[in-house]
Motif scaffolding. Sequence first.
Motif, short mmCIF file in Angstrom:
data_model
loop_
_atom_site.label_atom_id
_atom_site.label_comp_id
_atom_site.label_asym_id
_atom_site.label_seq_id
_atom_site.Cartn_x
_atom_site.Cartn_y
_atom_site.Cartn_z
N THR A 198 0.83 -1.20 0.00
CA THR A 198 0.00 0.00 0.00
C THR A 198 0.86 1.26 0.00
OG1 THR A 198 -1.72 -1.16 1.23
CG2 THR A 198 -1.79 1.23 1.30
N ILE A 199 0.39 2.27 -0.73
CA ILE A 199 1.02 3.59 -0.73
C ILE A 199 -0.01 4.60 -0.25
CG2 ILE A 199 2.01 5.45 -2.13
CD1 ILE A 199 2.89 3.34 -4.14
N TYR A 200 0.38 5.45 0.67
CA TYR A 200 -0.45 6.57 1.11
C TYR A 200 0.25 7.86 0.73
CZ TYR A 200 -2.58 10.08 4.08
OH TYR A 200 -3.20 11.21 4.53
N GLU A 201 -0.47 8.79 0.14
CA GLU A 201 0.08 10.10 -0.17
C GLU A 201 -0.79 11.14 0.52
OE1 GLU A 201 1.02 13.10 -3.85
OE2 GLU A 201 1.00 10.96 -4.26
N SER A 202 -0.18 11.93 1.39
CA SER A 202 -0.96 12.88 2.19
C SER A 202 -1.44 14.08 1.39
CB SER A 202 -0.14 13.36 3.39
OG SER A 202 1.01 14.06 2.94
N ALA A 203 -0.77 14.41 0.32
CA ALA A 203 -1.17 15.56 -0.50
C ALA A 203 -1.42 15.07 -1.93
CB ALA A 203 -0.08 16.62 -0.47
N CYS A 204 -2.48 14.30 -2.13
CA CYS A 204 -2.67 13.64 -3.42
C CYS A 204 -3.23 14.55 -4.50
CB CYS A 204 -3.52 12.39 -3.27
SG CYS A 204 -5.16 12.67 -2.65
N GLY A 205 -3.65 15.77 -4.17
CA GLY A 205 -4.12 16.71 -5.18
C GLY A 205 -5.17 16.10 -6.08
N GLU A 206 -4.93 16.15 -7.38
CA GLU A 206 -5.87 15.59 -8.36
C GLU A 206 -5.72 14.09 -8.50
OE1 GLU A 206 -5.03 17.73 -11.95
OE2 GLU A 206 -5.86 19.58 -11.19
N GLY A 207 -4.74 13.49 -7.86
CA GLY A 207 -4.53 12.04 -7.92
C GLY A 207 -3.64 11.60 -9.07
N MET A 208 -3.22 12.53 -9.91
CA MET A 208 -2.41 12.15 -11.07
C MET A 208 -1.02 11.65 -10.66
SD MET A 208 -4.49 12.47 -13.56
CE MET A 208 -3.70 12.68 -15.13
#
Length: 116
Positions: A85-95
Amino acid sequence: SKMNVETGHMIIYDCPSEVEHKSLNDKDDNFDDYKDGNKKHFNKTLDEARLMPMDGWHESYMALKERLRPWKEEVFLPNLKSSETIYESACGEGMNLLLTTEVLNEAGIHNITIYG
């Protein structure tokens, strides 16, 4: 969801079209940019979206993917295995998350769960 014909892998995604509640930290409507920015992707195919400027980078998805590839491979490949699993705290538009999973898929890491 959509089948990626090139690789035969299923791409599963479910993006909300409307936000039900404001975030607790959205005191000055600082997330309105994402709401407005996402409109530019409406009615676009994934191939069309890949040619558009991405988030605040001011370059296309494909150009950014190739520029970030060496760093993503250096950071992720030794530390991530298929089905993790990867978590991104600032995923913005998800691109950026999509870009990262494509780089990982091309390197042989599959079935990644991503969220942010």
